[in-house]
Design a protein around this motif. Structure first.
Motif, PDB file in Angstrom:
ATOM      1  N   VAL A 170       0.833  -1.200   0.000  1.00 19.72           N
ATOM      2  CA  VAL A 170       0.000   0.000   0.000  1.00 19.72           C
ATOM      3  C   VAL A 170       0.869   1.252   0.000  1.00 19.72           C
ATOM      4  CG1 VAL A 170      -1.516   1.361   1.497  1.00 19.72           C
ATOM      5  CG2 VAL A 170      -2.082  -1.013   0.977  1.00 19.72           C
ATOM      6  N   ARG A 190       0.741   4.106  -2.843  1.00 22.30           N
ATOM      7  CA  ARG A 190       0.404   5.471  -2.432  1.00 22.30           C
ATOM      8  C   ARG A 190       1.456   6.454  -2.914  1.00 22.30           C
ATOM      9  NH1 ARG A 190       1.843   6.038   3.415  1.00 22.30           N
ATOM     10  NH2 ARG A 190       3.861   6.093   2.327  1.00 22.30           N
ATOM     11  N   TYR A 198      -6.102  -5.129  -7.761  1.00 20.17           N
ATOM     12  CA  TYR A 198      -6.486  -5.398  -6.369  1.00 20.17           C
ATOM     13  C   TYR A 198      -7.936  -5.822  -6.299  1.00 20.17           C
ATOM     14  CZ  TYR A 198      -9.152  -1.013  -6.135  1.00 20.17           C
ATOM     15  OH  TYR A 198     -10.090  -0.030  -6.351  1.00 20.17           O
ATOM     16  N   LEU A 241      -1.879  -5.783  -5.346  1.00 20.14           N
ATOM     17  CA  LEU A 241      -1.756  -4.991  -4.123  1.00 20.14           C
ATOM     18  C   LEU A 241      -1.873  -5.907  -2.922  1.00 20.14           C
ATOM     19  CD1 LEU A 241      -1.508  -2.179  -2.807  1.00 20.14           C
ATOM     20  CD2 LEU A 241      -4.017  -2.050  -2.876  1.00 20.14           C
ATOM     21  N   LYS A 293      -7.850  -3.795  -1.139  1.00 24.63           N
ATOM     22  CA  LYS A 293      -8.546  -2.575  -0.702  1.00 24.63           C
ATOM     23  C   LYS A 293      -8.665  -2.477   0.816  1.00 24.63           C
ATOM     24  CE  LYS A 293     -13.009  -1.657  -1.522  1.00 24.63           C
ATOM     25  NZ  LYS A 293     -14.248  -1.293  -2.263  1.00 24.63           N
ATOM     26  N   TRP A 330      -5.654  -0.760   2.037  1.00 24.03           N
ATOM     27  CA  TRP A 330      -5.673   0.649   1.631  1.00 24.03           C
ATOM     28  C   TRP A 330      -6.544   1.461   2.588  1.00 24.03           C
ATOM     29  CZ3 TRP A 330      -3.131   3.309  -2.238  1.00 24.03           C
ATOM     30  CH2 TRP A 330      -3.616   4.565  -2.578  1.00 24.03           C
TER      31      TRP A 330
END
Length: 283
Positions: A9, A13, A95, A121, A125, A128
């Protein structure tokens, strides 16, 4: 830096914040409810992410004999990826909210098409959101024009049902089934009109690749697990319809092991022919 298996993550980002050339795909999906994934996407997705539908984008229509999620024709998936804006050498991140179960299919497809910089990923989510990062809402961005061209496959070519059948009589590879242990053993399940598994297969439930938080387990642990199942044999990877088998392919890549060959039709294709043998039980 290119990511070819997993991306954290924090790394995603930072790439997005820096405006780096990354194409993100949301692969949310729910078996038995094909409209659910787009609904989840619309309620909140990673900023800039495009939606990839398992049935419509990452598979071709089934004909009753080739499994629930046949591989898309190469020309079709290439055209779709270009329409999403994919460019040569561009970093792709996929993801979902299911431990990478659906995102791994897009990872495998892009590797099959020769695209190296694609990663799932880690934590998806949920990770995240847990990091306090924002979500966008609404529909997928409009189509753009990419210049992606397929290259030589970066994963072994998939295998047919005929090869899997031949492997039963003269085993040269170990079949690994990514379904949950109950389905593998033959417990009745609505997804499987015929219960059981391919004779000689061993069970490697895809969720065993993950820790309690939904992140991939360390490479050394994964390598030990797969080596114990395979010995010195190469792997043929299957599941219910050739989707979560890709999760095992990704886990093998994370572990630094040679990625097994995907059997795309998997159990749903196998049982379409009543002449193919079926086994039951935990082994």
């Amino acid at each position: 830096m290119a990511y070819e298996t997993l991306i954290t993550v924090d790394a995603l980002r930072d790439m997005l914040a820096a405006g780096e050339n990354v194409l993100v795909f949301d692969c949310e999906f729910e078996l038995g409810n094909p409209d659910k994934g787009p609904e989840i996407y619309a309620k909140g997705h990673i900023p800039g992410a495009r939606y990839a539908h398992l049935d419509e984008d990452l598979a071709s229509p089934p004909d009753g004999s080739n499994g629930r999620h046949p591989l898309p024709a190469r020309v079709a998936i290439v055209a779709w990826l270009r329409a999403q804006g994919l460019r040569k050498g561009q970093q792709v991140v996929a993801y979902d909210s299911n431990g990478g179960a659906w995102a791994a299919r897009l990872w495998w497809l892009l590797r099959w098409l020769g695209h190296a910089p694609v990663a799932v990923l880690d934590g998806g989510k949920p990770a995240w959101v847990e990091a306090g990062l924002p979500l966008d809402h609404g529909l997928s961005p409009g189509a753009t024009s990419g210049d992606f061209e397929p290259g030589e496959p970066l994963v072994p070519e998939p295998v047919s049902a005929a090869k899997v059948l031949g492997n039963i009589a003269q085993p040269t590879a170990q079949v690994l089934d990514a379904r949950d242990p109950a389905r593998f053993a033959g417990t009745p399940n609505p997804l499987d009109p015929v219960a059981g598994h391919i004779p000689g297969a061993r069970n490697r439930f895809f969720r065993d690749n993950l820790d309690a938080a939904g992140h991939f387990r360390p490479a050394a642990e994964l390598a030990a697990d797969f080596s114990a199942l395979l010995g010195n044999a190469p792997a043929i990877l299957q599941c219910g319809s050739g989707v979560t088998a890709c999760h095992n392919a990704l886990a093998m890549a994370v572990a630094g092991l040679p990625v097994g060959q995907l059997y795309p039709g998997s159990w749903s294709e196998w049982i379409a022919d009543p002449g193919r043998p079926v086994a039951t039980g935990a082994e």
